[in-house]
Design a protein around this motif. Structure first.
Motif, PDB file in Angstrom:
ATOM      1  N   ILE A  88       1.004  -1.153   0.038  1.00 52.40           N
ATOM      2  CA  ILE A  88       0.006   0.168  -0.023  1.00 52.40           C
ATOM      3  C   ILE A  88       0.767   1.307  -0.096  1.00 52.40           C
ATOM      4  O   ILE A  88       1.706   1.443   0.864  1.00 52.40           O
ATOM      5  CB  ILE A  88      -1.081   0.171   1.300  1.00 52.40           C
ATOM      6  CG1 ILE A  88      -1.791  -1.217   1.285  1.00 52.40           C
ATOM      7  CG2 ILE A  88      -1.897   1.457   1.308  1.00 52.40           C
ATOM      8  CD1 ILE A  88      -2.850  -1.419   2.195  1.00 52.40           C
ATOM      9  N   ASN A  89       0.841   2.191  -0.926  1.00 51.00           N
ATOM     10  CA  ASN A  89       1.739   3.231  -1.298  1.00 51.00           C
ATOM     11  C   ASN A  89       0.754   4.341  -0.658  1.00 51.00           C
ATOM     12  O   ASN A  89       0.033   4.840  -1.146  1.00 51.00           O
ATOM     13  CB  ASN A  89       2.190   3.362  -2.833  1.00 51.00           C
ATOM     14  CG  ASN A  89       2.912   4.530  -2.623  1.00 51.00           C
ATOM     15  OD1 ASN A  89       3.735   5.190  -1.942  1.00 51.00           O
ATOM     16  ND2 ASN A  89       2.976   5.184  -4.084  1.00 51.00           N
ATOM     17  N   LEU A  90       1.537   4.892   0.535  1.00 50.82           N
ATOM     18  CA  LEU A  90       1.036   6.304   1.156  1.00 50.82           C
ATOM     19  C   LEU A  90       1.770   7.239   0.745  1.00 50.82           C
ATOM     20  O   LEU A  90       1.919   8.240   1.183  1.00 50.82           O
ATOM     21  CB  LEU A  90       0.952   5.846   2.692  1.00 50.82           C
ATOM     22  CG  LEU A  90      -0.183   5.004   2.923  1.00 50.82           C
ATOM     23  CD1 LEU A  90      -0.259   4.897   4.637  1.00 50.82           C
ATOM     24  CD2 LEU A  90      -1.551   5.274   2.619  1.00 50.82           C
ATOM     25  N   GLY A  91       2.804   7.094  -0.011  1.00 51.17           N
ATOM     26  CA  GLY A  91       3.627   8.191  -0.555  1.00 51.17           C
ATOM     27  C   GLY A  91       3.011   8.973  -1.845  1.00 51.17           C
ATOM     28  O   GLY A  91       2.153   8.476  -2.385  1.00 51.17           O
ATOM     29  N   ASN A  92       3.554   9.874  -2.387  1.00 48.51           N
ATOM     30  CA  ASN A  92       3.283  10.529  -3.483  1.00 48.51           C
ATOM     31  C   ASN A  92       3.989  10.264  -4.687  1.00 48.51           C
ATOM     32  O   ASN A  92       3.637  10.589  -5.942  1.00 48.51           O
ATOM     33  CB  ASN A  92       3.018  12.296  -3.329  1.00 48.51           C
ATOM     34  CG  ASN A  92       2.210  12.678  -2.372  1.00 48.51           C
ATOM     35  OD1 ASN A  92       1.227  12.037  -2.283  1.00 48.51           O
ATOM     36  ND2 ASN A  92       2.715  13.717  -1.368  1.00 48.51           N
ATOM     37  N   ASP A  93       4.985   9.696  -4.573  1.00 50.42           N
ATOM     38  CA  ASP A  93       6.051   9.059  -5.850  1.00 50.42           C
ATOM     39  C   ASP A  93       5.616   7.533  -5.954  1.00 50.42           C
ATOM     40  O   ASP A  93       5.258   6.835  -5.091  1.00 50.42           O
ATOM     41  CB  ASP A  93       7.303   9.482  -5.523  1.00 50.42           C
ATOM     42  CG  ASP A  93       7.514  10.940  -5.177  1.00 50.42           C
ATOM     43  OD1 ASP A  93       6.875  11.843  -6.185  1.00 50.42           O
ATOM     44  OD2 ASP A  93       8.103  11.535  -4.383  1.00 50.42           O
ATOM     45  N   LEU A  94       6.214   7.143  -7.158  1.00 53.82           N
ATOM     46  CA  LEU A  94       6.381   5.682  -7.427  1.00 53.82           C
ATOM     47  C   LEU A  94       7.291   5.352  -6.559  1.00 53.82           C
ATOM     48  O   LEU A  94       8.558   5.579  -6.913  1.00 53.82           O
ATOM     49  CB  LEU A  94       6.558   5.655  -8.891  1.00 53.82           C
ATOM     50  CG  LEU A  94       6.355   4.203  -9.500  1.00 53.82           C
ATOM     51  CD1 LEU A  94       4.940   3.938  -9.531  1.00 53.82           C
ATOM     52  CD2 LEU A  94       7.035   4.297 -10.839  1.00 53.82           C
ATOM     53  N   PRO A  95       7.425   4.273  -5.825  1.00 49.26           N
ATOM     54  CA  PRO A  95       8.400   3.833  -4.953  1.00 49.26           C
ATOM     55  C   PRO A  95       9.279   2.756  -5.810  1.00 49.26           C
ATOM     56  O   PRO A  95       8.970   2.007  -6.303  1.00 49.26           O
ATOM     57  CB  PRO A  95       7.662   2.876  -3.771  1.00 49.26           C
ATOM     58  CG  PRO A  95       6.329   2.745  -4.366  1.00 49.26           C
ATOM     59  CD  PRO A  95       5.934   3.625  -5.252  1.00 49.26           C
ATOM     60  N   ALA A  96      10.691   3.238  -5.879  1.00 46.75           N
ATOM     61  CA  ALA A  96      11.743   2.523  -6.347  1.00 46.75           C
ATOM     62  C   ALA A  96      11.563   0.942  -5.743  1.00 46.75           C
ATOM     63  O   ALA A  96      11.561   0.879  -4.316  1.00 46.75           O
ATOM     64  CB  ALA A  96      13.102   3.068  -6.235  1.00 46.75           C
ATOM     65  N   GLY A  97      11.631  -0.078  -6.663  1.00 45.30           N
ATOM     66  CA  GLY A  97      11.436  -1.453  -6.057  1.00 45.30           C
ATOM     67  C   GLY A  97      10.085  -1.889  -6.064  1.00 45.30           C
ATOM     68  O   GLY A  97      10.121  -3.056  -5.509  1.00 45.30           O
ATOM     69  N   PHE A  98       9.188  -1.241  -6.470  1.00 40.52           N
ATOM     70  CA  PHE A  98       7.432  -1.597  -6.118  1.00 40.52           C
ATOM     71  C   PHE A  98       7.408  -3.138  -6.879  1.00 40.52           C
ATOM     72  O   PHE A  98       6.612  -3.810  -6.566  1.00 40.52           O
ATOM     73  CB  PHE A  98       6.583  -0.661  -6.581  1.00 40.52           C
ATOM     74  CG  PHE A  98       6.758  -0.779  -7.859  1.00 40.52           C
ATOM     75  CD1 PHE A  98       5.504  -1.327  -8.604  1.00 40.52           C
ATOM     76  CD2 PHE A  98       7.300   0.315  -8.754  1.00 40.52           C
ATOM     77  CE1 PHE A  98       5.754  -1.167 -10.152  1.00 40.52           C
ATOM     78  CE2 PHE A  98       7.341   0.547 -10.144  1.00 40.52           C
ATOM     79  CZ  PHE A  98       6.303  -0.306 -10.819  1.00 40.52           C
ATOM     80  N   GLU A  99       8.176  -3.411  -8.037  1.00 41.87           N
ATOM     81  CA  GLU A  99       8.202  -4.340  -8.944  1.00 41.87           C
ATOM     82  C   GLU A  99       8.170  -5.738  -8.095  1.00 41.87           C
ATOM     83  O   GLU A  99       7.755  -6.824  -8.601  1.00 41.87           O
ATOM     84  CB  GLU A  99       9.314  -4.703  -9.978  1.00 41.87           C
ATOM     85  CG  GLU A  99       9.330  -3.478 -10.826  1.00 41.87           C
ATOM     86  CD  GLU A  99      10.042  -2.267 -10.322  1.00 41.87           C
ATOM     87  OE1 GLU A  99      10.656  -2.350  -9.088  1.00 41.87           O
ATOM     88  OE2 GLU A  99      10.240  -1.392 -10.976  1.00 41.87           O
ATOM     89  N   ARG A 100       8.857  -5.694  -6.791  1.00 44.33           N
ATOM     90  CA  ARG A 100       8.955  -7.025  -6.149  1.00 44.33           C
ATOM     91  C   ARG A 100       7.533  -7.558  -5.517  1.00 44.33           C
ATOM     92  O   ARG A 100       7.369  -8.634  -5.033  1.00 44.33           O
ATOM     93  CB  ARG A 100      10.006  -6.943  -5.012  1.00 44.33           C
ATOM     94  CG  ARG A 100       9.623  -6.286  -3.923  1.00 44.33           C
ATOM     95  CD  ARG A 100      10.518  -6.384  -2.876  1.00 44.33           C
ATOM     96  NE  ARG A 100      10.361  -6.523  -1.354  1.00 44.33           N
ATOM     97  CZ  ARG A 100      10.390  -5.788  -0.440  1.00 44.33           C
ATOM     98  NH1 ARG A 100      11.192  -4.480  -0.507  1.00 44.33           N
ATOM     99  NH2 ARG A 100       9.864  -5.923   0.758  1.00 44.33           N
TER     100      ARG A 100
END
Length: 143
Positions: A88-100
């Motif tokens: 769950i992304n609560l940041g405003n940017d695309l988190p690096a490493g989300f692909e895992r």
């Protein structure tokens, strides 16, 4: 490949995140909550304790020695989050490493800044070929 779901028009991003976290963990999924802003992480942690008076969502901070064993882990860096099932992304940017992660959940509030940041993330996910699904929470509340 990672599936990505956007929940937009969320009147309260953290409340929706609590509901999605409880649903996922209640269904046996392991949830990593990416909250790069420490204040947001603390507020989300507090909300998980109180948003359902008769239920408990087991959760800890990524720095806890119990993080690997706990179904929900909250942290400010993806490399500190031990789970790779649901993010769950609560940041405003695309988190690096989300692909895992198998599944990424994006919650978008009503402000124009949140919407624009979400549009940028959506485009980037799409450019990378991830399966995208969108849910309009404003339509659901009207049903």
């Amino acid at each position: 490949m990672t599936d990505v779901r956007f929940y937009h028009n969320a009147p309260d991003r953290l409340r929706v995140a609590c509901v999605l976290t409880a649903k996922a963990s209640g269904g046996g999924r392991r949830v990593a909550v990416f909250a790069p802003d420490g204040g947001v992480a603390r507020h989300f942690d507090q909300m998980l304790w109180t948003f359902q008076p008769l239920a408990f969502v087991p959760h800890v901070a990524a720095t806890s020695p119990l993080a690997a064993e706990t179904p929900v882990v909250i942290g400010g860096a993806l490399d500190t989050l031990p789970h790779d099932d649901v993010l769950i992304n609560l940041g405003n940017d695309l988190p690096a490493g989300f692909e895992r992660f198998r599944l990424v959940l994006e919650i978008v509030g009503p402000s124009e800044d949140e919407r624009q940041a979400a549009r940028d993330r959506y485009r980037r996910y799409k450019q990378q070929g991830h399966a995208l699904d969108a849910h309009d929470l404003a339509q659901r509340s009207g049903e």
